[in-house]
Design a protein around this motif. Structure first.
Motif, PDB file in Angstrom:
ATOM      1  N   GLU A 144       0.834  -1.212   0.000  1.00 37.55           N
ATOM      2  CA  GLU A 144       0.000   0.000   0.000  1.00 37.55           C
ATOM      3  C   GLU A 144       0.861   1.251   0.000  1.00 37.55           C
ATOM      4  OE1 GLU A 144      -3.651   2.060   2.574  1.00 37.55           O
ATOM      5  OE2 GLU A 144      -2.904   0.054   3.115  1.00 37.55           O
ATOM      6  N   SER A 145       1.951   1.241   0.788  1.00 39.91           N
ATOM      7  CA  SER A 145       2.852   2.404   0.812  1.00 39.91           C
ATOM      8  C   SER A 145       3.409   2.681  -0.577  1.00 39.91           C
ATOM      9  CB  SER A 145       3.996   2.168   1.797  1.00 39.91           C
ATOM     10  OG  SER A 145       3.540   2.152   3.127  1.00 39.91           O
ATOM     11  N   TYR A 146       3.802   1.616  -1.268  1.00 38.09           N
ATOM     12  CA  TYR A 146       4.352   1.813  -2.609  1.00 38.09           C
ATOM     13  C   TYR A 146       3.268   2.255  -3.586  1.00 38.09           C
ATOM     14  CZ  TYR A 146       7.033   1.222  -6.862  1.00 38.09           C
ATOM     15  OH  TYR A 146       7.666   1.467  -8.044  1.00 38.09           O
ATOM     16  N   ASN A 147       2.083   1.694  -3.446  1.00 35.71           N
ATOM     17  CA  ASN A 147       0.980   2.096  -4.325  1.00 35.71           C
ATOM     18  C   ASN A 147       0.672   3.582  -4.156  1.00 35.71           C
ATOM     19  OD1 ASN A 147      -0.862   1.188  -6.346  1.00 35.71           O
ATOM     20  ND2 ASN A 147      -2.528   1.312  -4.852  1.00 35.71           N
ATOM     21  N   ASN A 148       0.741   4.062  -2.922  1.00 39.50           N
ATOM     22  CA  ASN A 148       0.538   5.489  -2.683  1.00 39.50           C
ATOM     23  C   ASN A 148       1.688   6.308  -3.263  1.00 39.50           C
ATOM     24  OD1 ASN A 148      -1.830   4.958  -1.285  1.00 39.50           O
ATOM     25  ND2 ASN A 148      -0.819   4.905   0.709  1.00 39.50           N
ATOM     26  N   PHE A 149       2.893   5.772  -3.157  1.00 40.17           N
ATOM     27  CA  PHE A 149       4.085   6.471  -3.650  1.00 40.17           C
ATOM     28  C   PHE A 149       4.030   6.670  -5.162  1.00 40.17           C
ATOM     29  CE2 PHE A 149       8.484   5.974  -5.338  1.00 40.17           C
ATOM     30  CZ  PHE A 149       9.013   7.163  -4.870  1.00 40.17           C
ATOM     31  N   VAL A 150       3.570   5.648  -5.871  1.00 39.23           N
ATOM     32  CA  VAL A 150       3.494   5.748  -7.333  1.00 39.23           C
ATOM     33  C   VAL A 150       2.112   6.195  -7.801  1.00 39.23           C
ATOM     34  CG1 VAL A 150       5.326   4.079  -7.740  1.00 39.23           C
ATOM     35  CG2 VAL A 150       2.970   3.260  -7.556  1.00 39.23           C
ATOM     36  N   GLU A 151       1.300   6.629  -6.841  1.00 37.17           N
ATOM     37  CA  GLU A 151      -0.030   7.192  -7.128  1.00 37.17           C
ATOM     38  C   GLU A 151      -0.924   6.201  -7.859  1.00 37.17           C
ATOM     39  OE1 GLU A 151       0.837  10.837  -9.148  1.00 37.17           O
ATOM     40  OE2 GLU A 151       1.319  11.905  -7.290  1.00 37.17           O
ATOM     41  N   GLY A 152      -0.866   4.948  -7.415  1.00 33.12           N
ATOM     42  CA  GLY A 152      -1.785   3.929  -7.911  1.00 33.12           C
ATOM     43  C   GLY A 152      -1.727   3.693  -9.398  1.00 33.12           C
ATOM     44  N   TRP A 162      -3.923 -18.468  -0.266  1.00 36.44           N
ATOM     45  CA  TRP A 162      -4.849 -18.390   0.869  1.00 36.44           C
ATOM     46  C   TRP A 162      -5.836 -17.257   0.646  1.00 36.44           C
ATOM     47  CZ3 TRP A 162      -3.348 -16.220   6.293  1.00 36.44           C
ATOM     48  CH2 TRP A 162      -4.264 -16.655   7.261  1.00 36.44           C
ATOM     49  N   ASP A 163      -7.103 -17.513   0.929  1.00 31.56           N
ATOM     50  CA  ASP A 163      -8.122 -16.505   0.630  1.00 31.56           C
ATOM     51  C   ASP A 163      -8.214 -15.374   1.653  1.00 31.56           C
ATOM     52  OD1 ASP A 163      -9.424 -17.702   2.773  1.00 31.56           O
ATOM     53  OD2 ASP A 163     -11.176 -18.379   1.629  1.00 31.56           O
ATOM     54  N   VAL A 164      -7.300 -15.338   2.602  1.00 30.64           N
ATOM     55  CA  VAL A 164      -7.280 -14.247   3.581  1.00 30.64           C
ATOM     56  C   VAL A 164      -6.418 -13.073   3.101  1.00 30.64           C
ATOM     57  CG1 VAL A 164      -6.783 -13.659   6.015  1.00 30.64           C
ATOM     58  CG2 VAL A 164      -7.709 -15.901   5.441  1.00 30.64           C
ATOM     59  N   PHE A 165      -5.634 -13.270   2.047  1.00 32.61           N
ATOM     60  CA  PHE A 165      -4.722 -12.216   1.617  1.00 32.61           C
ATOM     61  C   PHE A 165      -5.391 -10.910   1.206  1.00 32.61           C
ATOM     62  CE2 PHE A 165      -1.386 -15.425   1.651  1.00 32.61           C
ATOM     63  CZ  PHE A 165      -0.389 -14.688   2.278  1.00 32.61           C
ATOM     64  N   PRO A 166      -6.572 -10.903   0.609  1.00 40.90           N
ATOM     65  CA  PRO A 166      -7.199  -9.603   0.331  1.00 40.90           C
ATOM     66  C   PRO A 166      -7.416  -8.773   1.598  1.00 40.90           C
ATOM     67  CG  PRO A 166      -8.249 -11.317  -0.959  1.00 40.90           C
ATOM     68  CD  PRO A 166      -7.322 -12.013   0.005  1.00 40.90           C
ATOM     69  N   TYR A 167      -7.581  -9.450   2.732  1.00 37.11           N
ATOM     70  CA  TYR A 167      -7.780  -8.760   4.007  1.00 37.11           C
ATOM     71  C   TYR A 167      -6.439  -8.356   4.623  1.00 37.11           C
ATOM     72  CZ  TYR A 167     -12.400 -10.720   3.354  1.00 37.11           C
ATOM     73  OH  TYR A 167     -13.615 -11.047   2.821  1.00 37.11           O
ATOM     74  N   ILE A 168      -5.429  -9.215   4.489  1.00 34.59           N
ATOM     75  CA  ILE A 168      -4.101  -8.891   5.008  1.00 34.59           C
ATOM     76  C   ILE A 168      -3.550  -7.653   4.307  1.00 34.59           C
ATOM     77  CG2 ILE A 168      -1.727  -9.716   5.228  1.00 34.59           C
ATOM     78  CD1 ILE A 168      -2.875 -12.569   5.428  1.00 34.59           C
ATOM     79  N   VAL A 169      -3.741  -7.589   2.993  1.00 35.79           N
ATOM     80  CA  VAL A 169      -3.280  -6.446   2.207  1.00 35.79           C
ATOM     81  C   VAL A 169      -4.262  -5.283   2.324  1.00 35.79           C
ATOM     82  CG1 VAL A 169      -2.674  -5.686  -0.138  1.00 35.79           C
ATOM     83  CG2 VAL A 169      -2.031  -7.980   0.641  1.00 35.79           C
ATOM     84  N   ASN A 170      -5.452  -5.559   2.831  1.00 36.83           N
ATOM     85  CA  ASN A 170      -6.545  -4.584   2.903  1.00 36.83           C
ATOM     86  C   ASN A 170      -6.791  -3.994   1.510  1.00 36.83           C
ATOM     87  OD1 ASN A 170      -8.526  -2.702   3.583  1.00 36.83           O
ATOM     88  ND2 ASN A 170      -7.534  -2.161   5.530  1.00 36.83           N
ATOM     89  N   GLU A 171      -7.190  -4.889   0.613  1.00 33.29           N
ATOM     90  CA  GLU A 171      -7.387  -4.507  -0.784  1.00 33.29           C
ATOM     91  C   GLU A 171      -8.392  -3.371  -0.924  1.00 33.29           C
ATOM     92  OE1 GLU A 171      -8.187  -6.792  -5.044  1.00 33.29           O
ATOM     93  OE2 GLU A 171      -8.859  -7.719  -3.176  1.00 33.29           O
ATOM     94  N   GLU A 172      -9.411  -3.386  -0.073  1.00 34.13           N
ATOM     95  CA  GLU A 172     -10.465  -2.376  -0.154  1.00 34.13           C
ATOM     96  C   GLU A 172      -9.909  -0.966   0.055  1.00 34.13           C
ATOM     97  OE1 GLU A 172     -14.674  -1.278   2.157  1.00 34.13           O
ATOM     98  OE2 GLU A 172     -13.571  -3.111   2.653  1.00 34.13           O
ATOM     99  N   ARG A 173      -9.052  -0.805   1.054  1.00 36.55           N
ATOM    100  CA  ARG A 173      -8.492   0.513   1.343  1.00 36.55           C
ATOM    101  C   ARG A 173      -7.266   0.831   0.493  1.00 36.55           C
ATOM    102  NH1 ARG A 173      -6.062   0.167   6.682  1.00 36.55           N
ATOM    103  NH2 ARG A 173      -4.188  -0.387   5.492  1.00 36.55           N
ATOM    104  N   SER A 174      -6.406  -0.156   0.334  1.00 31.47           N
ATOM    105  CA  SER A 174      -5.108   0.072  -0.303  1.00 31.47           C
ATOM    106  C   SER A 174      -5.193   0.234  -1.815  1.00 31.47           C
ATOM    107  CB  SER A 174      -4.158  -1.084   0.016  1.00 31.47           C
ATOM    108  OG  SER A 174      -4.563  -2.268  -0.658  1.00 31.47           O
ATOM    109  N   LYS A 175      -6.237  -0.344  -2.408  1.00 31.64           N
ATOM    110  CA  LYS A 175      -6.400  -0.362  -3.865  1.00 31.64           C
ATOM    111  C   LYS A 175      -5.291  -1.166  -4.560  1.00 31.64           C
ATOM    112  CE  LYS A 175      -9.863   2.324  -3.100  1.00 31.64           C
ATOM    113  NZ  LYS A 175     -11.225   1.723  -2.974  1.00 31.64           N
ATOM    114  N   VAL A 176      -4.597  -1.988  -3.801  1.00 31.20           N
ATOM    115  CA  VAL A 176      -3.607  -2.895  -4.387  1.00 31.20           C
ATOM    116  C   VAL A 176      -4.346  -4.090  -4.977  1.00 31.20           C
ATOM    117  CG1 VAL A 176      -1.683  -4.457  -3.882  1.00 31.20           C
ATOM    118  CG2 VAL A 176      -1.780  -2.198  -2.796  1.00 31.20           C
TER     119      VAL A 176
END
Length: 362
Positions: A144-152, A162-176
């Motif tokens: 997420e930090s890098y995604n913000n750095f390169v402006e998505g 594992w199907d928990v990774f969207p939550y670990i990365v917080n895909e909803e907030r991070s937009k990764v």
């Protein structure tokens, strides 16, 4: 030198410095995790206490033909031929406790979500990350930090079995973008991705929350070919699930297969103009496993002695080829995210600056 010539020379130096200062950092990073792979197999290959144990191996003869030798250095190369035949000569491998090299978790949970949070954020969170439940990570990952750095701009992605990774990365907030569990390729899928989408539906996984690693691997590889992310995270999961089931045979075979996956990824990056000579691979695990009593090889968590003992592999751009490390240096998992940020020249979320960077060059 005439005054006019001196002025021209000074201007030339000035513009050269400015041009160099504006040169973008070209370093790419492939971060890989093998869920719950013990340091014992990493550094000694097949465990002599397990390979003949019929409680955990259903075809000892076959398994020994594939992975057994009395010499642990030969065994580990049979198990992970790319790692111990190629990587050891061009990178660094840390965590062989038999040689004094140590790497540990800093979280006190010693299971998956806390381990991945620590790897990806640079800090443990023993107050909020206390289960493997599907809760959005309140912490900011390096992705997420890098995604913000390169402006998505689409230069970061994550893939996990594992199907928990969207939550670990917080895909909803991070937009990764995260492709994990049984998700399919959705963004302009090419012919190979369309085939993977069909195949994933047709080949059942043994588990309800974890797909087979081959799908994770090939989805990630196709995405890299198509989109060229600068930072990509790939989380293989089979080793942990086969270990929990007590299937040592499948655990070893999965380890061997993943070694080949890593080889394929490396060879791709060295033939692709975007990645060639600009890419660093960093590979680790989210937790260790037990050794004594023998049954504890299946388990991890704070009650299992040794489950905080992990390992690290690094190779690629600017990594000194020091091979297998034999020193008393202590490394920690929370150093991974700050190190990647340093390599790629961006800052982590300020709250995450708790771990120091890895010392790999002395």
């Amino acid at each position: 030198m005439p005054k006019f010539s001196k002025t021209i020379a000074l201007l030339f130096c000035f513009f050269a410095v400015v041009a160099n200062a504006q040169q973008p950092n070209k370093t790419k990073v492939v971060l890989i995790t093998l869920d719950g792979l013990r340091w014992q197999e990493m550094f000694s290959g097949a465990d002599p206490a397990l390979i003949s144990n019929k409680d955990y191996v259903h075809d000892t003869l076959l398994l020994k033909q594939l992975f057994w030798n009395n010499d642990p250095n030969v065994r580990r190369k049979l198990l992970m031929p790319f790692l111990w035949g190629t990587v050891v000569n061009m990178g660094q491998i840390h965590g062989n406790r038999n040689l004094g090299s140590k790497m540990n978790l800093t979280n006190s949970m010693w299971f998956s979500y806390p381990g991945y949070n620590e790897i990806l954020t640079g800090q443990a969170d023993d107050k909020r990350i206390v289960s493997n439940d599907k809760i959005n990570n309140p912490n900011t990952t390096i992705l997420e930090s890098y995604n913000n750095f390169v402006e998505g701009n689409g230069k970061v992605a994550a893939f996990g079995s594992w199907d928990v990774f969207p939550y670990i990365v917080n895909e909803e907030r991070s937009k990764v973008p995260v492709n994990a569990g049984f998700e399919m390729a959705k963004e302009r899928p090419n012919d190979r991705e369309l085939f993977l989408n069909v195949l994933q539906k047709q080949i059942p996984s043994p588990w309800s929350s974890v797909r087979l690693d081959a799908f994770t691997h090939h989805y990630a590889l196709e995405y890299m070919k198509k989109n060229h992310p600068n930072l990509v995270y790939i989380a293989y999961g089979e080793t942990d699930d086969f270990a929990h089931e007590g299937d040592y045979q499948a655990y070893l075979k999965s380890t061997n297969t993943t070694d080949n996956f890593i080889k394929e990824l490396w060879e791709f990056t060295q033939t692709d103009d975007y990645y060639k000579n600009e890419t660093v691979f960093i590979i680790t695990t989210d937790h260790g496993r037990g050794t004594e009593p023998i049954r504890s090889w299946r388990d991890h968590g704070s009650q299992v002695e040794g489950a905080d003992q992990v390992w690290l592999v690094v190779f690629g751009k600017n990594i000194l080829p020091k091979g297998e490390i034999a020193s008393e240096k202590q490394l920690f998992t929370n150093q991974i995210a700050p190190t990647i940020a340093k390599w790629m020249d961006f800052k982590l979320d300020a709250k995450n600056e708790t771990g120091s960077t890895l010392e790999l060059d002395d």
